[in-house]
Design a protein around this motif. Structure first.
Motif, PDB file in Angstrom:
ATOM      1  N   ASN A  93       4.244   8.624  -2.024  1.00 44.73           N
ATOM      2  CA  ASN A  93       3.550   8.929  -3.279  1.00 44.73           C
ATOM      3  C   ASN A  93       2.628   7.793  -3.707  1.00 44.73           C
ATOM      4  O   ASN A  93       2.585   7.406  -4.879  1.00 44.73           O
ATOM      5  N   GLY A  94       1.930   7.220  -2.746  1.00 44.24           N
ATOM      6  CA  GLY A  94       0.949   6.187  -3.050  1.00 44.24           C
ATOM      7  C   GLY A  94       1.521   4.809  -3.269  1.00 44.24           C
ATOM      8  O   GLY A  94       0.793   3.913  -3.703  1.00 44.24           O
ATOM      9  N   SER A  95       2.787   4.597  -2.998  1.00 49.78           N
ATOM     10  CA  SER A  95       3.424   3.313  -3.289  1.00 49.78           C
ATOM     11  C   SER A  95       4.288   2.869  -2.127  1.00 49.78           C
ATOM     12  O   SER A  95       4.955   3.674  -1.477  1.00 49.78           O
ATOM     13  N   ALA A  96       4.251   1.557  -1.843  1.00 52.74           N
ATOM     14  CA  ALA A  96       5.143   0.952  -0.853  1.00 52.74           C
ATOM     15  C   ALA A  96       5.742  -0.308  -1.477  1.00 52.74           C
ATOM     16  O   ALA A  96       5.008  -1.266  -1.686  1.00 52.74           O
ATOM     17  N   PRO A  97       7.021  -0.310  -1.832  1.00 53.66           N
ATOM     18  CA  PRO A  97       7.999   0.733  -1.576  1.00 53.66           C
ATOM     19  C   PRO A  97       7.750   1.986  -2.405  1.00 53.66           C
ATOM     20  O   PRO A  97       6.975   1.968  -3.353  1.00 53.66           O
ATOM     21  N   GLY A  98       8.446   3.051  -2.034  1.00 51.95           N
ATOM     22  CA  GLY A  98       8.286   4.314  -2.733  1.00 51.95           C
ATOM     23  C   GLY A  98       8.884   4.281  -4.119  1.00 51.95           C
ATOM     24  O   GLY A  98       9.605   3.350  -4.494  1.00 51.95           O
ATOM     25  N   PRO A  99       8.606   5.300  -4.925  1.00 49.73           N
ATOM     26  CA  PRO A  99       9.086   5.334  -6.310  1.00 49.73           C
ATOM     27  C   PRO A  99      10.609   5.371  -6.383  1.00 49.73           C
ATOM     28  O   PRO A  99      11.287   5.867  -5.480  1.00 49.73           O
ATOM     29  N   THR A 100      11.130   4.852  -7.480  1.00 53.29           N
ATOM     30  CA  THR A 100      12.566   4.845  -7.717  1.00 53.29           C
ATOM     31  C   THR A 100      13.027   6.215  -8.214  1.00 53.29           C
ATOM     32  O   THR A 100      12.417   6.789  -9.114  1.00 53.29           O
ATOM     33  N   ILE A 101      14.101   6.713  -7.612  1.00 47.24           N
ATOM     34  CA  ILE A 101      14.706   7.972  -8.037  1.00 47.24           C
ATOM     35  C   ILE A 101      15.957   7.639  -8.836  1.00 47.24           C
ATOM     36  O   ILE A 101      16.800   6.855  -8.389  1.00 47.24           O
ATOM     37  N   GLN A 102      16.083   8.235 -10.033  1.00 48.77           N
ATOM     38  CA  GLN A 102      17.253   8.018 -10.870  1.00 48.77           C
ATOM     39  C   GLN A 102      17.887   9.359 -11.218  1.00 48.77           C
ATOM     40  O   GLN A 102      17.214  10.259 -11.733  1.00 48.77           O
ATOM     41  N   VAL A 103      19.174   9.467 -10.924  1.00 48.95           N
ATOM     42  CA  VAL A 103      19.920  10.689 -11.240  1.00 48.95           C
ATOM     43  C   VAL A 103      21.273  10.276 -11.819  1.00 48.95           C
ATOM     44  O   VAL A 103      21.595   9.087 -11.895  1.00 48.95           O
ATOM     45  N   ASN A 226       9.485  -5.839  -4.478  1.00 45.23           N
ATOM     46  CA  ASN A 226       8.878  -4.619  -5.033  1.00 45.23           C
ATOM     47  C   ASN A 226       7.405  -4.501  -4.672  1.00 45.23           C
ATOM     48  O   ASN A 226       6.562  -4.120  -5.497  1.00 45.23           O
ATOM     49  N   GLY A 227       7.094  -4.841  -3.427  1.00 44.19           N
ATOM     50  CA  GLY A 227       5.740  -4.657  -2.936  1.00 44.19           C
ATOM     51  C   GLY A 227       4.747  -5.708  -3.364  1.00 44.19           C
ATOM     52  O   GLY A 227       3.549  -5.571  -3.088  1.00 44.19           O
ATOM     53  N   LYS A 228       5.193  -6.778  -4.021  1.00 42.64           N
ATOM     54  CA  LYS A 228       4.316  -7.859  -4.445  1.00 42.64           C
ATOM     55  C   LYS A 228       4.843  -9.188  -3.920  1.00 42.64           C
ATOM     56  O   LYS A 228       6.051  -9.364  -3.726  1.00 42.64           O
TER      57      LYS A 228
END
Length: 493
Positions: A93-103, A226-228
């Motif tokens: 989704n345009g990000s490395a790493p990918g977005p965080t999923i929270q459930v 976190n990609g930086k």
């Protein structure tokens, strides 16, 4: 009526006294203990706080008849590690790493995974106890997802803790295909935290003048949180007295001993979830091994801008590469580095431990036959050192004038064997405070960015007034930021 009411009240009072626990009975004589008991009951009713992943977005969902539905796209992305340094990676989704999923524990989840990569791909849910056909192991639990294809993963989650998702095509992991998956417990962990952060540790091998990681290399020179890379990493902002949790996930080729300055923490969780309190041990450094997650918790009692970083020396640097050529500051011009093959321990001519090969062995990223190229550790002139970093060093480090060497180098430094070692001594190192202005950096000491590289960030423990000031700036800049992504309505409603 009043007589009956009085009778019931007396009966309830007597019953309560007869069946009260010893703790509550003792609380009658210990107001502090009673207050603590009430606080613990209140804490248990509090929901878990959302996890914040600095520099990484959350993945929104929609509700479809009680199922939380997410959409993940594996695709090529451009990721800016720091100002002016953009890599071509693969992410979600345009990000490395990918977005965080929270459930939440007990949720039913549907994740639609689409493959926009030029090759086959498969998603693995690391540590999940789910049906075999949802595991994502290509060739065993499912066929790989072909380019342009998709696969729908659906399961109910009974676990809780810090987990992650990643490609199960090995080399694709090294291109950035991973993300954090947080399963919040039904009831908040005790003691409850005020702040909860997630950090993903990654590493890339990128040769000079290139933008594409060499996923087959065994040496890495860009180490990210976190990609930086520091100083572009975003600090963790907490208020003095907050209880803080930091979740760290490592999916690379190196283990990382992560150290926090100024604070002592407990390791409270792993990639298998929350650990029994009897196993918690105090530390200020935790080893986050490959394919592991570690949760640490502490009470932020010590104000300051505390560094959080991997303590491997080369992981506190950016763009490290093998030194090529002969050393100019030794009596015999000993070779400091050779080619890529020698840097990885593969000799092309002569024995590995010969006089001219031994110093070249080790972890390096040289290119071609560079053994005979002159210059390796020769110093830059004052003009060269400043002009080599236009817009970065000049004007950011106090006391440095154009055309002068930095004042923190001794006049006779060139006479000392081994000089230079730290990059800032020759550079000076790239101070770029103005290029990194954002609310989370407000109030840091001038010149701070000149001493931050690689896997480094800050945990800023701020007094209430400073904390409120920075949080107001964050809200002003990102007023629509939501800690937990939306999707409250039923699909189709």
């Amino acid at each position: 009526m009043s007589t009956r009411r009085a009778f019931l009240q007396r009966a309830l009072a007597l019953g309560g006294g007869a069946f009260a626990s010893p703790t509550l009975l003792q609380g009658r004589h210990d107001p502090g203990r009673a207050t603590k008991a009430v606080a613990e009951i209140a804490d248990k009713s509090r929901p878990a706080v959302p996890v914040l992943t600095p520099d990484v977005p959350d993945l929104p969902f929609r509700l479809d008849h009680g199922v939380k539905e997410f959409h993940l796209v594996a695709e090529p992305v451009k990721q800016e590690l720091m100002p002016g340094r953009v890599l071509n990676l693969w992410g979600f989704n345009g990000s490395a790493p990918g977005p965080t999923i929270q459930v939440n524990q007990g949720d039913s989840v549907r994740i639609i995974v689409e493959n926009r990569l030029p090759e086959a791909f498969s998603m693995h849910w690391h540590g999940f106890e789910i049906p075999f056909d949802m595991d994502g192991a290509p060739g065993s639990s499912q066929d790989p997802i072909k380019p342009g294809g998709r696969f729908v993963y659906e399961f109910t989650l009974h676990q809780e803790g810090t987990y992650f998702y990643h490609s199960h095509m090995a080399m694709q992991e090294m291109m950035g295909l991973l993300g954090t998956f947080i399963m919040h417990p039904r009831q908040a962990y005790q003691p409850v935290v005020d702040k909860d952060f997630a950090i993903l540790l990654q590493e890339y091998a990128v040769l000079p003048n290139n933008t594409i990681p060499n996923s087959g290399n065994m040496e890495f020179n860009w180490l990210t949180l976190n990609g930086k890379v520091a100083p572009a990493t975003t600090p963790l902002i907490v208020k003095l007295g907050d209880r803080v949790r930091i979740r760290m996930v490592n999916l690379g080729m190196d283990h990382h001993p992560v150290h926090l300055h100024g604070n002592t923490f407990s390791v409270t969780g792993t990639e298998a979830g929350r650990q029994p309190e009897a196993t918690w041990g105090t530390a200020n450094t935790v080893l986050v091994g490959v394919a592991q997650a570690r949760d640490i918790e502490f009470v932020a009692r010590n104000p300051g801008d505390w560094m959080l970083h991997c303590h491997l020396p080369h992981h506190m640097m950016n763009a490290m590469s093998s030194v090529a050529g002969r050393m100019t500051r030794g009596p015999n011009g000993m070779p400091a580095g050779a080619g890529m093959e020698e840097g990885m321990g593969m000799m092309r001519q002569g024995p590995a431990l010969s006089e001219d090969k031994g110093p070249s062995l080790g972890r390096g990223m040289g290119v071609g036959a560079t053994l005979e190229e002159r210059t390796s550790n020769g110093s830059l002139s004052g003009n060269q050192s400043i002009e080599s970093m236009p817009g970065m060093a000049h004007g950011n480090r106090p006391g440095i004038e154009h055309g002068q060497m930095p004042p923190d180098i001794a006049p006779d430094a060139n006479a000392t064997p081994g000089f230079p070692q730290d990059a800032f001594m020759e550079g000076p190192m790239m101070a770029m405070d103005k290029m990194l202005e954002k609310p989370e950096n407000y109030g840091l000491r001038p010149g701070w960015s000149g001493f931050m590289q690689g896997m480094m960030t800050f945990v800023r423990v701020l007094p209430p007034d400073k904390y409120d000031e920075i949080m107001a700036k964050i809200h002003e800049k990102r007023p629509d930021q939501k800690p937990m992504p939306g999707g409250e309505r039923e699909h189709g409603a």
